[in-house]
Design an enzyme around this catalytic site. Sequence first.
Site, PDB file in Angstrom:
ATOM      1  N   ASP A 181     -13.387  33.872 -54.972  1.00  0.00           N
ATOM      2  CA  ASP A 181     -14.842  33.990 -55.044  1.00  0.00           C
ATOM      3  C   ASP A 181     -15.302  34.773 -56.273  1.00  0.00           C
ATOM      4  OD1 ASP A 181     -17.497  33.622 -54.021  1.00  0.00           O
ATOM      5  OD2 ASP A 181     -17.462  35.673 -53.260  1.00  0.00           O
ATOM      6  N   GLN A 216     -17.074  25.498 -54.216  1.00  0.00           N
ATOM      7  CA  GLN A 216     -18.111  26.443 -53.792  1.00  0.00           C
ATOM      8  C   GLN A 216     -19.457  26.014 -54.356  1.00  0.00           C
ATOM      9  OE1 GLN A 216     -19.102  30.659 -55.438  1.00  0.00           O
ATOM     10  NE2 GLN A 216     -17.682  31.021 -53.753  1.00  0.00           N
ATOM     11  N   SER A 236     -23.176  33.374 -53.491  1.00  0.00           N
ATOM     12  CA  SER A 236     -22.405  32.294 -52.874  1.00  0.00           C
ATOM     13  C   SER A 236     -23.141  31.765 -51.649  1.00  0.00           C
ATOM     14  CB  SER A 236     -21.021  32.790 -52.454  1.00  0.00           C
ATOM     15  OG  SER A 236     -20.328  33.319 -53.557  1.00  0.00           O
TER      16      SER A 236
END
Length: 296
Positions: free
Chosen positions: A211, A286, A236
């Site tokens: 991430d 993502q 995110s």
Amino acid sequence: MSEALASLLDLLDLERIEQDIFRGASRSAIIPRVFGGQVAAQALVAAGRTVPAERPAHSLHAYFLRMGDPGAPIVYNVDRIRDGRSYTTRRVVAVQHGQPIFHLSASFQVAEDGLEHQAPMPDAPDPETLPTAAELLPRHAHLFTDPGVAERLAEARAAVDLRYVNEPPYAAAGKGPAEPRSQVWFRTNGKLDGEHDQPMLHICLATYVSDMTLLDSVLLAHGRGGWTVGDVVGASLDHAMWFHRPFRADEWLLYDQESPTAQGGRGLGKGGIYTADGRLVASVIQEGAVRVPRSR
């Protein structure tokens, strides 16, 4: 093992407060919310602790629902959705202050033989020839909106040796649009041995790192530096990973990332994680909120 890595391992060592309920600590963040990779990794730890060790995770799908409070613990409630002969499924809800902040579904599989193929590993330089974060960040500290960001960013990433192949977005800001692609090499800042040398922990550590940089390619496509230089506000939204082959998080891994699209205040990033000898060990996708401040 570095002190920073030991601290990260402590962060991932959840307290079991009921059979399927776990509590995780949090820690100060660079921005006033919990780092998404931390919540995803902790949730996967919680799920994994309800599954036999011989069934490592092969995929996860997650949604970030609310900003986490870095000053409060997070409770992880695990739901045992399915225990099959080959596959096990778990659902995890992370809760803070009585509200869900994160939702994860994860699947685990017993080892099987099957068909084998993979995309070739892209070209990348030897990671040992690239600057470390401690070397790179001070060179660009003058670009950050907050003079202390470079130091805090280096501290937050000290558990992981992360090396950019090309310029990171904060260094490329203002230089115009570039190819929507970014590569980083990473490994933990120290070896995992003894009780820490567990396949699931290597997977959880890779989840944590995944991430950190995945939306960089979105920023590069538009010549933006991101929140560190104040020209983009982002977070995110969802995160998915598939784990294809065994790997070690304490050995060099190449994270090859690209962005196929950005629109509607959102940007999509996808990546492949390869071992130094060319094995594709994980795929990542993502979507994140990527907004330009109105003043700009």
